[in-house]
Enzyme design. Structure first.
Site, PDB file in Angstrom:
ATOM      1  N   CYS A 112      30.256  63.568  31.428  1.00 19.36           N
ATOM      2  CA  CYS A 112      31.150  63.303  30.291  1.00 19.36           C
ATOM      3  C   CYS A 112      30.387  63.140  28.980  1.00 19.36           C
ATOM      4  CB  CYS A 112      31.998  62.066  30.560  1.00 19.36           C
ATOM      5  SG  CYS A 112      32.948  62.189  32.077  1.00 19.36           S
ATOM      6  N   HIS A 254      34.281  58.856  24.194  1.00 19.86           N
ATOM      7  CA  HIS A 254      34.740  59.571  25.384  1.00 19.86           C
ATOM      8  C   HIS A 254      36.023  58.929  25.912  1.00 19.86           C
ATOM      9  CE1 HIS A 254      35.113  61.367  29.202  1.00 19.86           C
ATOM     10  NE2 HIS A 254      34.738  60.289  29.856  1.00 19.86           N
ATOM     11  N   ASN A 284      41.225  61.983  31.234  1.00 21.14           N
ATOM     12  CA  ASN A 284      39.772  62.084  31.030  1.00 21.14           C
ATOM     13  C   ASN A 284      39.363  63.538  31.274  1.00 21.14           C
ATOM     14  OD1 ASN A 284      37.001  62.131  31.378  1.00 21.14           O
ATOM     15  ND2 ASN A 284      36.910  60.210  32.521  1.00 21.14           N
TER      16      ASN A 284
END
Ligand code: UT7
Length: 330
Positions: A112, A254, A284
């Protein structure tokens, strides 16, 4: 003076199929209220069979090139942990599909945190004169790697891609990347891992735990680590750039979980409203998360030219990275 990387275009893409919490709830033994209150997620997008990560990346790349008003680059850096295949990298295929010719192209694997790592790599290439214009993409298609029986991962991840165009410019221009901070902690790699499919599995063919090619995650520990490292990395970056938390118009962190975003804001003593978010409708999206949000917030006017923006990311590895810029007029 070596050239500075300047952001000059942004684009994002999610596949059309929307997957609501209700759709997942029954088979996973969970419910909409649990998912919303623990994560802030209401829906995510999952690609249909036949779509690969490179397809999402190319779509976002096309949009970023359009936003920059250009048709050519001399480097493509693709952040992904879910490439089209283990080898070769996906970036050359994306470059070819975008009609960019035989340009340099490679993948960056930092989960990520990958997009911000890729920005660092691209800015370095520009600074040493190896490239004048770079297409930086973050794309992941985790839905192919989610255990349909694991409610802690299946509710969180969405598929998507986001991209930015960087060009060689001069320090002080709007859009120039002002500094970087990055780090890793390999001792904690087991917190988010796809155990199977790599050389560790091939070298230990009788270890059953290595046969699992789904993403496994220790959610609560990751939560703590995500807060610690996104806040710590942002603070170090602010020190390098010479800003305080009060100078920041938007923190683009993020999009792992709305509670993580709020806690990072609290640690940074920043109003929670300054954390941009789209986790409610995309989930996500891993390496795509930051550029997808930048693209969306530019299009809907939340992000305006002149805004002071901090980007901070955290993911498996563990790995984390941050950068800052004054948002350009796109
Ligand atoms: O992208 C970067 C990497 N990922 C992250 O940053 C993820 C960070 N972590 C999180 O977002 C949260 O930890 C989760 C949303 C994954 C989990 O929320 P939590 O509040 O930390 O729950 P937990 O993992 O501590 O589990 C608490 C309970 C457990 O039940 P018991 O053992 O207390 O009986 C879980 O089995 O909640 C249960 N649980 C669920 N219950 C209903 C876990 N997932 C679900 C679910 N629905 N979807």
């Amino acid at each position: 003076m070596s050239p500075t990387a300047v952001l000059t275009g942004i684009g994002g893409y999610v596949p059309p199929r929307r997957v609501t919490n209700e759709e997942l709830a029954q088979s996973l033994g969970t419910n909409d209220e649990w998912i919303r209150s623990r994560t802030g997620i209401q829906q995510r997008h999952w690609a249909d069979a036949g779509t690969v990560t490179g397809d999402l990346a190319a779509e976002a790349g096309e949009r970023a090139l359009k936003s920059a008003g250009v048709r050519d680059v001399d480097l493509v850096v693709l952040a992904t942990s879910t490439g089209n295949q283990p080898m070769p990298a996906t970036a050359p295929e994306v470059a070819a599909n975008l009609g960019l010719g035989q340009v340099a192209a490679y993948d960056v694997s930092a989960a990520c945190a990958g997009f911000v790592y890729a920005l660092t790599a691209a800015a370095g290439a520009i600074a040493i004169g190896a490239a004048e214009r770079v297409l930086v993409i973050g794309a992941d298609l985790w839905s192919t790697r989610l255990d349909p029986a694991d409610r802690s991962t299946a509710i969180i991840f969405g598929d998507g891609a986001g991209a930015a165009v960087l060009r060689a410019g001069t320090a002080g221009e709007a859009g120039s990347l002002l500094g970087f901070d990055a780090g890793s902690d390999g001792d904690r790699r087991a917190l988010a891992v796809v155990p199977g499919g790599g050389s560790r599995q091939r070298s230990h063919p009788h270890a059953p735990e290595l046969a699992n090619e789904y993403l496994t995650m220790r959610g609560r520990d990751l939560f703590t680590q995500a807060v610690e490292h996104m806040a710590g990395s942002s603070q170090r970056l602010l020190g390098r750039v010479g800003w305080t938390g009060a100078d920041v118009d938007w923190c683009v962190a993020h999009q792992a979980n709305i509670r993580i975003l709020h806690t990072v804001a609290d640690v940074l003593r920043m109003p929670r409203e300054r954390m941009l978010s789209n986790v409610d409708h995309v989930g996500n999206t891993s390496a795509a998360s930051i550029p997808l949000l930048l693209s969306e917030a530019t299009a809907d006017g939340r992000l305006e030219a002149g805004d002071r923006v901090v980007l901070t990311a955290f993911g498996g590895g563990l790995s984390w990275a941050s950068t800052a810029l004054i948002w350009p007029d796109l």
